[in-house]
Write a protein that holds these residues in place. Sequence first.
Motif, short mmCIF file in Angstrom:
data_model
loop_
_atom_site.label_atom_id
_atom_site.label_comp_id
_atom_site.label_asym_id
_atom_site.label_seq_id
_atom_site.Cartn_x
_atom_site.Cartn_y
_atom_site.Cartn_z
N VAL A 167 88.75 33.03 49.66
CA VAL A 167 88.96 33.12 48.22
C VAL A 167 89.50 31.79 47.73
O VAL A 167 90.44 31.24 48.30
N MET A 168 88.90 31.28 46.66
CA MET A 168 89.37 30.05 46.03
C MET A 168 89.57 30.34 44.55
O MET A 168 88.65 30.82 43.88
N THR A 169 90.76 30.08 44.07
CA THR A 169 91.04 30.21 42.64
C THR A 169 91.29 28.83 42.07
O THR A 169 91.85 27.96 42.76
N MET A 170 90.85 28.63 40.86
CA MET A 170 91.07 27.32 40.23
C MET A 170 91.26 27.48 38.73
O MET A 170 90.85 28.49 38.15
N ASN A 171 91.85 26.49 38.15
CA ASN A 171 92.10 26.46 36.72
C ASN A 171 90.79 26.57 35.96
O ASN A 171 89.75 26.14 36.43
N ARG A 172 90.85 27.09 34.78
CA ARG A 172 89.65 27.31 33.95
C ARG A 172 88.92 26.01 33.61
O ARG A 172 87.71 26.01 33.40
N ASN A 173 89.62 24.88 33.59
CA ASN A 173 88.95 23.63 33.26
C ASN A 173 88.33 22.94 34.48
O ASN A 173 87.76 21.87 34.35
N ALA A 174 88.41 23.57 35.65
CA ALA A 174 87.77 23.04 36.86
C ALA A 174 86.25 23.23 36.76
O ALA A 174 85.76 24.01 35.95
N LEU A 175 85.53 22.51 37.58
CA LEU A 175 84.07 22.61 37.61
C LEU A 175 83.66 23.51 38.78
O LEU A 175 83.65 23.09 39.93
N PRO A 176 83.32 24.76 38.49
CA PRO A 176 83.09 25.72 39.57
C PRO A 176 81.91 25.38 40.48
O PRO A 176 81.95 25.71 41.67
N LEU A 177 80.87 24.75 39.99
CA LEU A 177 79.74 24.44 40.86
C LEU A 177 80.09 23.34 41.87
O LEU A 177 79.62 23.38 43.02
N LEU A 178 80.91 22.39 41.46
CA LEU A 178 81.38 21.40 42.43
C LEU A 178 82.27 22.06 43.47
O LEU A 178 82.18 21.77 44.66
N ALA A 179 83.14 22.95 43.01
CA ALA A 179 84.02 23.67 43.93
C ALA A 179 83.21 24.56 44.88
O ALA A 179 83.57 24.71 46.04
N LEU A 180 82.11 25.12 44.39
CA LEU A 180 81.27 25.98 45.23
C LEU A 180 80.71 25.21 46.42
O LEU A 180 80.64 25.74 47.53
N ASN A 181 80.33 23.95 46.22
CA ASN A 181 79.86 23.14 47.35
C ASN A 181 80.93 22.99 48.41
O ASN A 181 80.67 23.16 49.61
N LYS A 182 82.16 22.68 48.01
CA LYS A 182 83.28 22.55 48.95
C LYS A 182 83.61 23.90 49.59
O LYS A 182 83.95 23.98 50.76
N PHE A 183 83.50 24.94 48.80
CA PHE A 183 83.74 26.29 49.30
C PHE A 183 82.77 26.60 50.44
O PHE A 183 83.17 27.09 51.50
N ARG A 184 81.50 26.31 50.24
CA ARG A 184 80.49 26.58 51.25
C ARG A 184 80.71 25.75 52.51
O ARG A 184 80.54 26.24 53.63
N GLU A 185 81.10 24.49 52.34
CA GLU A 185 81.41 23.65 53.49
C GLU A 185 82.58 24.23 54.28
O GLU A 185 82.54 24.30 55.52
N THR A 186 83.61 24.64 53.57
CA THR A 186 84.80 25.22 54.22
C THR A 186 84.46 26.53 54.91
O THR A 186 84.90 26.76 56.04
N ALA A 187 83.68 27.38 54.26
CA ALA A 187 83.28 28.65 54.87
C ALA A 187 82.49 28.41 56.14
O ALA A 187 82.68 29.12 57.14
N ALA A 188 81.61 27.41 56.15
CA ALA A 188 80.83 27.09 57.35
C ALA A 188 81.74 26.61 58.47
O ALA A 188 81.55 27.00 59.64
N LEU A 189 82.72 25.77 58.16
CA LEU A 189 83.67 25.31 59.17
C LEU A 189 84.50 26.47 59.73
O LEU A 189 84.73 26.56 60.94
N LEU A 190 84.95 27.35 58.84
CA LEU A 190 85.71 28.53 59.30
C LEU A 190 84.86 29.42 60.19
O LEU A 190 85.32 29.91 61.22
N HIS A 191 83.61 29.62 59.79
CA HIS A 191 82.70 30.46 60.59
C HIS A 191 82.54 29.88 61.98
O HIS A 191 82.57 30.59 62.99
N LYS A 192 82.38 28.57 62.05
CA LYS A 192 82.23 27.89 63.34
C LYS A 192 83.48 28.06 64.20
O LYS A 192 83.39 28.28 65.41
N GLU A 193 84.65 27.97 63.59
CA GLU A 193 85.91 28.12 64.33
C GLU A 193 86.16 29.55 64.80
O GLU A 193 86.63 29.78 65.90
N ILE A 194 85.81 30.51 63.95
CA ILE A 194 86.10 31.92 64.26
C ILE A 194 85.09 32.49 65.24
O ILE A 194 85.45 33.21 66.17
N TYR A 195 83.82 32.19 65.03
CA TYR A 195 82.78 32.82 65.83
C TYR A 195 82.23 31.85 66.83
O TYR A 195 81.48 32.04 67.65
#
Length: 90
Positions: free
Chosen positions: A62-90
Amino acid sequence: MEQHTDGDAFEIKVAAAHWGILLTHFKGLHHKYETGPVQQSVITTDQQHVIVGAVGDDYALVMTMNRNALPLLALNKFRETAALLHKEIY
């Protein structure tokens, strides 16, 4: 559970649990609408954007951010982080 917050730690745990429940609900919708499994969801409220997504079958990110943030840019970082977590966990 790992977390990082600038706010109240207990509040973020409760919020993450609720967003995880919502993600579980979203993941079940693909059976009804034949859209394929939900991977992430971007939710915008009056005060913030929230990205919630699955990390494998057992975890959510879960990632929360201020309303003035750019969600599509954050989504790219979110996906990168999720992939790294997946690699670490599984």
